[in-house]
Every structure is written in C-alpha cells, then in structure tokens.
Design a protein around this motif. Sequence first.
Motif, PDB file in Angstrom:
ATOM      1  N   ALA A   1      -5.961  -1.547  -4.382  1.00 16.31           N
ATOM      2  CA  ALA A   1      -5.502  -2.301  -5.546  1.00 16.31           C
ATOM      3  C   ALA A   1      -6.322  -1.974  -6.789  1.00 16.31           C
ATOM      4  O   ALA A   1      -5.798  -1.949  -7.910  1.00 16.31           O
ATOM      5  CB  ALA A   1      -5.578  -3.798  -5.260  1.00 16.31           C
ATOM      6  N   LEU A   2      -7.607  -1.700  -6.616  1.00 14.73           N
ATOM      7  CA  LEU A   2      -8.480  -1.444  -7.762  1.00 14.73           C
ATOM      8  C   LEU A   2      -8.221  -0.068  -8.391  1.00 14.73           C
ATOM      9  O   LEU A   2      -8.382   0.100  -9.600  1.00 14.73           O
ATOM     10  CB  LEU A   2      -9.947  -1.555  -7.347  1.00 14.73           C
ATOM     11  N   PHE A   3      -7.815   0.924  -7.562  1.00 16.41           N
ATOM     12  CA  PHE A   3      -7.674   2.265  -8.123  1.00 16.41           C
ATOM     13  C   PHE A   3      -6.595   2.348  -9.207  1.00 16.41           C
ATOM     14  O   PHE A   3      -6.856   2.912 -10.285  1.00 16.41           O
ATOM     15  CB  PHE A   3      -7.401   3.297  -7.027  1.00 16.41           C
ATOM     16  N   PRO A   4      -5.364   1.854  -8.995  1.00 15.49           N
ATOM     17  CA  PRO A   4      -4.390   1.942 -10.098  1.00 15.49           C
ATOM     18  C   PRO A   4      -4.821   1.163 -11.335  1.00 15.49           C
ATOM     19  O   PRO A   4      -4.511   1.573 -12.459  1.00 15.49           O
ATOM     20  CB  PRO A   4      -3.100   1.375  -9.485  1.00 15.49           C
TER      21      PRO A   4
ATOM     22  N   ASN B   1       0.822  -1.204   0.000  1.00 10.50           N
ATOM     23  CA  ASN B   1       0.000   0.000   0.000  1.00 10.50           C
ATOM     24  C   ASN B   1       0.859   1.259   0.000  1.00 10.50           C
ATOM     25  O   ASN B   1       0.548   2.240  -0.684  1.00 10.50           O
ATOM     26  CB  ASN B   1      -0.918  -0.010   1.223  1.00 10.50           C
ATOM     27  N   GLY B   2       1.950   1.245   0.758  1.00  8.67           N
ATOM     28  CA  GLY B   2       2.859   2.382   0.766  1.00  8.67           C
ATOM     29  C   GLY B   2       3.486   2.616  -0.592  1.00  8.67           C
ATOM     30  O   GLY B   2       3.651   3.763  -1.030  1.00  8.67           O
ATOM     31  N   ALA B   3       3.830   1.531  -1.291  1.00  5.10           N
ATOM     32  CA  ALA B   3       4.410   1.669  -2.628  1.00  5.10           C
ATOM     33  C   ALA B   3       3.401   2.293  -3.592  1.00  5.10           C
ATOM     34  O   ALA B   3       3.745   3.184  -4.383  1.00  5.10           O
ATOM     35  CB  ALA B   3       4.863   0.302  -3.149  1.00  5.10           C
ATOM     36  N   GLY B   4       2.153   1.841  -3.528  1.00  4.18           N
ATOM     37  CA  GLY B   4       1.130   2.403  -4.399  1.00  4.18           C
ATOM     38  C   GLY B   4       0.861   3.864  -4.099  1.00  4.18           C
ATOM     39  O   GLY B   4       0.709   4.691  -5.001  1.00  4.18           O
ATOM     40  N   HIS B   5       0.804   4.212  -2.811  1.00  6.57           N
ATOM     41  CA  HIS B   5       0.557   5.600  -2.410  1.00  6.57           C
ATOM     42  C   HIS B   5       1.670   6.517  -2.908  1.00  6.57           C
ATOM     43  O   HIS B   5       1.409   7.579  -3.500  1.00  6.57           O
ATOM     44  CB  HIS B   5       0.446   5.655  -0.890  1.00  6.57           C
ATOM     45  N   SER B   6       2.911   6.122  -2.687  1.00  7.67           N
ATOM     46  CA  SER B   6       4.047   6.937  -3.110  1.00  7.67           C
ATOM     47  C   SER B   6       4.103   7.064  -4.627  1.00  7.67           C
ATOM     48  O   SER B   6       4.328   8.154  -5.172  1.00  7.67           O
ATOM     49  CB  SER B   6       5.345   6.323  -2.578  1.00  7.67           C
ATOM     50  N   PHE B   7       3.887   5.972  -5.324  1.00  8.11           N
ATOM     51  CA  PHE B   7       3.942   5.984  -6.783  1.00  8.11           C
ATOM     52  C   PHE B   7       2.913   6.948  -7.363  1.00  8.11           C
ATOM     53  O   PHE B   7       3.217   7.756  -8.254  1.00  8.11           O
ATOM     54  CB  PHE B   7       3.701   4.566  -7.318  1.00  8.11           C
TER      55      PHE B   7
ATOM     56  N   LEU C   1      10.122   2.146  -2.237  1.00  6.98           N
ATOM     57  CA  LEU C   1       9.943   1.267  -3.403  1.00  6.98           C
ATOM     58  C   LEU C   1       9.086   1.944  -4.467  1.00  6.98           C
ATOM     59  O   LEU C   1       9.393   1.885  -5.666  1.00  6.98           O
ATOM     60  CB  LEU C   1       9.305  -0.050  -2.959  1.00  6.98           C
ATOM     61  N   GLY C   2       7.996   2.600  -4.034  1.00  7.06           N
ATOM     62  CA  GLY C   2       7.138   3.284  -4.996  1.00  7.06           C
ATOM     63  C   GLY C   2       7.860   4.414  -5.702  1.00  7.06           C
ATOM     64  O   GLY C   2       7.681   4.620  -6.909  1.00  7.06           O
ATOM     65  N   GLY C   3       8.693   5.159  -4.958  1.00  2.00           N
ATOM     66  CA  GLY C   3       9.469   6.225  -5.580  1.00  2.00           C
ATOM     67  C   GLY C   3      10.452   5.689  -6.610  1.00  2.00           C
ATOM     68  O   GLY C   3      10.599   6.250  -7.700  1.00  2.00           O
TER      69      GLY C   3
END
Length: 416
Positions: free
Chosen positions: A98-101, A34-40, A173-175
């Motif tokens: 997970a659905l939003f991206p 979740n942190g990776a998705g948020h940062s990305f 990781l997202g960055g």
Amino acid sequence: MTNATNATTAKPARKPTDRKTSTMAALLGGLLANGAGHSFLLIVLPPLGRGLGFGDVRTGLLLSLSALLLVVAGPAWGHVCDRWGRRRVLVAGLGAAALFPAAMASILAGHADGAVSGEAAFALLLAARLVQSALSAGIMPAAQAVLADLTSADRRAGGMGMMGAAFGMGAILGGAFAWRMGGTDPIAALLIIAALIAAGTLAVWLRVGEPDRGAARPDGSAAVRAGAVRAGGWPRLADIRRFLAITLCGLTAYSLLQQVTALRLQDSFGLPPVDSVQRGGAIFALTMAVMVATQGLAVRWLDWPPIRLLRAGAGIAALAMAMAALAPSPALLMAAMAGVGGGLGLLLPGNLAMLSLRTATDAQARTAGLNGIGQGLGMAAGPLLGAALHQFSPVAPYWAAAAILCAVCALAFARR
C-alpha cells in the motif's frame, strides 16, 4: 430475574464457521487489492518511466530487480511465517504494497513540480520498489498457509482456487483501472490504488487470526504419521519436487506466449500493429477471465480430489495449446487460448492443494515460499524463450508451450 434478562439479551458467541468465513473474506479481499496494485503498476510503469526520462532499459531493470528479489525473499518469508505467524507477515507485506503507490505518487508530484530530478526520481523509485518487494514477498506464502489452516483436506483445492481467483480478479481490476485512469491522471490513480490496498491491509489486521498451534489437523497429522511429510523444519524435497516442477513448467508455458501473441497476429494473420495489440490484449483478458472463473467457481462446483483436478487440467491445457498452435484464424486462436485458461484454472489449484497436503501444518508457508521460486523463474524464463523461438517461426512458441504442458501431463500422471 436480572441474570435471566442478561442471559436473554446477551449476544451469542460467534460460531467457528462464521469466524472462518470472515477470515476467508478478509484474506481474499487483501489478495484482490494486492493483485490490482500489482497489475496496475506493471501496466503504467513503462510509459511513466519514459515520461520521467528513465528509458526502457532502466525501467525494465527496476521491474526485473524487484521480481528477482521477490523470488529470493519468498522462502525466507515462508520460514518467518511458520515461526512468527501468518497475520504479522500478511500485514507487513500488504502494508508495504500500500505504501509503494503512495510513495510513487509523491515522487511523480515532486518531479512535476521540479523538486525532484529525473535521476533522483529513479533512485527513489528503485529504493522504494526494492523495499516493497522485500516485504511483500511473504504475502503469498502467508496466504497459502492461512488457507491451509482454514480448509480440510477435501476442501483444500477449493480454497487454493479461491486464492488464485482473488488475485486474478485483482489483476483484471488493475488492468481496467490502468486503462481508465493510468494515462490521464496517474497520481490520483496511484493514491486510489494505495487506499484500496490499505483497506485490504486493515481487513486482514482486524479479521485474520493465528491458528491454534497445538490443535491437531486431521490431514497434516495423518500425513506425518504416514511418513509423507515431517513435522517442523523444511519439507522434504523428495515429497514435493514433482509439484514444484509442475509450477515451473506451467507458468513457463503460459508466460511464454504473453509477448509473442501480438507478433503472431501480425506475422501469421496480417493484422496491423494497432489491431494486433488490441486483439492480443483481448485474447489474454479472455484467457485470464476463464482461468479466474474456473478457479473460483468450477473447482468448487466439481469438488474433485486435487490429483484429478491436476491431471484433468494438464490434459485440457496441453490439448488446447496444441489447438492454439494449429489455429488458422485469430478467432480460433482466441477460443483455443480460452481452453488453455480453463485447463490452467483446474491445474494450478490442484497442484497447490497437492503441495499443501504433502506438507506438515507447521511448514505450509515454507513450501509456498519454495513454490514461489518456481513461479518467479517460470514468469522470467517464459518471455525470453518465447522471443527467441519467435525468430524461427510465429507458431514455434506455441508448439514449445504445448510440449512443456505435455511434460506437465507426464509429471501429473506419474506414480511414485
């Protein structure tokens, strides 16, 4: 003979410690994803918004409204979590994340094919982002409640540190992922992010269970008997307001510097714009890395009581921030900000542990939801304050952050 053979070949029952370990691993994996998705998304959405014709203002509105909804919905999800269950709230929140991206990738593909206009793309993205924020607001309250269920009082700070470290590692990781793929193939990158969070959701669904509501908790029951917290309902604000204020002040001080550091590198040290952005990004990457390492490793290795972690972290962060204000070169500014990261890495899990220990077992998520309000307000107020103070002096935001952290020290060392 058959019975003896069956008894010999039967698999031994899983030990409680094994179940706790697998639950902890699944939870931390979900938080990392979740942190990776948020940062990305925070990194790639502004340039993607320009490409879609949204403009900076509407892209900022999309991000601000979703952040505001997270703050508002967090306490409500905390209440639902304590009444309905941790696992369901976690699965619902991570599933929405997970659905939003995946939805965003579909909208981008439709716009590229000409099937979705720019106005329709903005409306669809805004609706999807608001739904995701409304459902994902329960992730952190539920995660904090699960960690409170899994850890005893003397291990609470270590558990909270692991939670912060997992989300921080995900942000790093997202960055990195945004740097490698966000500008070249955003649709594929979004689908990979969606798959990563979906895997985390599946792990939580399979491994995270509900606590035994009737089981006595040595820390929670003792606190209720002592009158520090009350069982059932919302926690008393008088018992936790000091730690809620520390959350608000600490995150305000940190976020205050995020957008003005590159400006200081230009105005105070004479770096060109491109170099200032790169050096500013490196400073905050190092700060975050030190914070993650401190939360995930140092907190568990030190094994200090939460109040000692809180006080030591507040003192280190305040001193390091004053050194950052006085730094005469970019290299010394980077070193001072690394010290700030180490101080916050002690302060934040110590503060979360104190909040948890001042709360009854069946109100953990409610307290985490209230703490989320302070987190959201701090992350929203900091950039505005930093931008305003930079107009007076490039070092004014740093002195303001140091003063705020001195206030955190006063709160940490105050006696009831």
